[in-house]
Design a protein around this motif. Structure first.
Motif, short mmCIF file in Angstrom:
data_model
loop_
_atom_site.label_atom_id
_atom_site.label_comp_id
_atom_site.label_asym_id
_atom_site.label_seq_id
_atom_site.Cartn_x
_atom_site.Cartn_y
_atom_site.Cartn_z
N PRO A 54 -34.52 -9.71 10.12
CA PRO A 54 -34.19 -10.19 8.78
C PRO A 54 -34.62 -11.65 8.59
O PRO A 54 -34.58 -12.45 9.54
N LEU A 55 -35.01 -11.98 7.38
CA LEU A 55 -35.46 -13.34 7.05
C LEU A 55 -34.43 -14.39 7.46
O LEU A 55 -34.77 -15.37 8.13
N GLY A 56 -33.18 -14.20 7.06
CA GLY A 56 -32.15 -15.19 7.34
C GLY A 56 -31.96 -15.42 8.83
O GLY A 56 -31.79 -16.54 9.28
N THR A 57 -32.02 -14.35 9.60
CA THR A 57 -31.87 -14.47 11.05
C THR A 57 -33.06 -15.18 11.66
O THR A 57 -32.92 -16.14 12.41
N ALA A 58 -34.26 -14.69 11.36
CA ALA A 58 -35.47 -15.24 11.96
C ALA A 58 -35.63 -16.73 11.63
O ALA A 58 -35.87 -17.55 12.53
N TYR A 59 -35.47 -17.07 10.38
CA TYR A 59 -35.68 -18.47 9.98
C TYR A 59 -34.60 -19.37 10.57
O TYR A 59 -34.90 -20.47 11.04
N THR A 60 -33.37 -18.92 10.58
CA THR A 60 -32.28 -19.72 11.13
C THR A 60 -32.47 -19.96 12.63
O THR A 60 -32.32 -21.09 13.11
N LEU A 92 -22.49 -27.30 17.68
CA LEU A 92 -22.29 -26.53 16.45
C LEU A 92 -23.54 -25.75 16.06
O LEU A 92 -23.46 -24.60 15.63
N ILE A 93 -24.71 -26.37 16.21
CA ILE A 93 -25.96 -25.67 15.90
C ILE A 93 -26.13 -24.47 16.82
O ILE A 93 -26.43 -23.36 16.36
N VAL A 94 -25.95 -24.67 18.11
CA VAL A 94 -26.10 -23.58 19.07
C VAL A 94 -25.07 -22.48 18.79
O VAL A 94 -25.39 -21.29 18.84
N SER A 95 -23.85 -22.86 18.46
CA SER A 95 -22.82 -21.87 18.11
C SER A 95 -23.26 -21.04 16.91
O SER A 95 -23.10 -19.81 16.89
N GLY A 96 -23.83 -21.68 15.92
CA GLY A 96 -24.34 -20.97 14.74
C GLY A 96 -25.46 -20.02 15.10
O GLY A 96 -25.53 -18.90 14.56
N LEU A 97 -26.34 -20.43 16.01
CA LEU A 97 -27.43 -19.56 16.43
C LEU A 97 -26.91 -18.32 17.15
O LEU A 97 -27.37 -17.20 16.91
N VAL A 98 -25.93 -18.52 18.03
CA VAL A 98 -25.34 -17.39 18.75
C VAL A 98 -24.67 -16.43 17.76
O VAL A 98 -24.85 -15.21 17.83
N LEU A 99 -23.92 -16.97 16.82
CA LEU A 99 -23.26 -16.12 15.83
C LEU A 99 -24.28 -15.37 14.98
O LEU A 99 -24.07 -14.19 14.66
N MET A 100 -25.37 -16.03 14.60
CA MET A 100 -26.40 -15.36 13.81
C MET A 100 -27.01 -14.21 14.60
O MET A 100 -27.23 -13.12 14.06
N LYS A 101 -27.28 -14.43 15.88
CA LYS A 101 -27.84 -13.36 16.72
C LYS A 101 -26.86 -12.20 16.82
O LYS A 101 -27.23 -11.04 16.69
N LEU A 102 -25.57 -12.52 17.05
CA LEU A 102 -24.57 -11.47 17.18
C LEU A 102 -24.37 -10.70 15.88
O LEU A 102 -24.03 -9.51 15.89
N ALA A 103 -24.58 -11.35 14.75
CA ALA A 103 -24.35 -10.73 13.44
C ALA A 103 -25.57 -9.94 12.96
O ALA A 103 -25.47 -9.25 11.94
N THR A 104 -26.67 -10.02 13.67
CA THR A 104 -27.88 -9.32 13.24
C THR A 104 -27.85 -7.87 13.69
O THR A 104 -27.63 -7.58 14.87
N PRO A 105 -28.04 -6.95 12.74
CA PRO A 105 -28.06 -5.53 13.12
C PRO A 105 -29.21 -5.23 14.05
O PRO A 105 -30.28 -5.82 13.95
N HIS A 106 -28.97 -4.31 14.97
CA HIS A 106 -30.01 -3.96 15.93
C HIS A 106 -30.90 -2.96 15.33
O HIS A 106 -31.41 -2.17 15.16
#
Length: 106
Positions: A54-60, A92-106
């Protein structure tokens, strides 16, 4: 494979950010050339990753890797200050990246 493309794209973002700093406003040919090649490769790999992510995941994730990587290079290579507040920001940035990865559908 998309995640590998994205990781490499993010690392190349760090390369072009560092080489842009070294180019002294694009007045030094070597670092300027590295900047341009790394930018093109980074964008190309990001585009490949976006075929399936997804765009939001990849770009983030891409910008996050670049931001944290540039911070690490700034502190370790360029001697920029490492303060508690800057460390909190990176966490905080790294935490956001981990959360974004976890929230991305497989």
């Amino acid at each position: 494979m998309s995640w590998i493309y994205l990781l490499i794209a993010g690392l190349l973002e760090v390369v072009w950010a560092w080489s842009m700093k070294q180019s002294a406003g694009f007045t030094r040919l070597g670092p300027t050339a590295i900047t341009l090649v790394a930018m093109i490769a980074s964008f190309w790999l990001l585009a490949l990753a976006m075929r399936t992510l997804p765009l939001g995941t990849a770009y983030t994730i891409w910008t996050g890797i670049g931001a944290v990587g540039a911070f690490v290079v700034g502190v370790t290579v360029l001697g920029e200050p490492l303060t508690a507040l800057r460390m909190v920001a990176v966490v905080l940035i790294v935490s956001g990246l981990v959360l974004m990865k976890l929230a991305t559908p497989h």
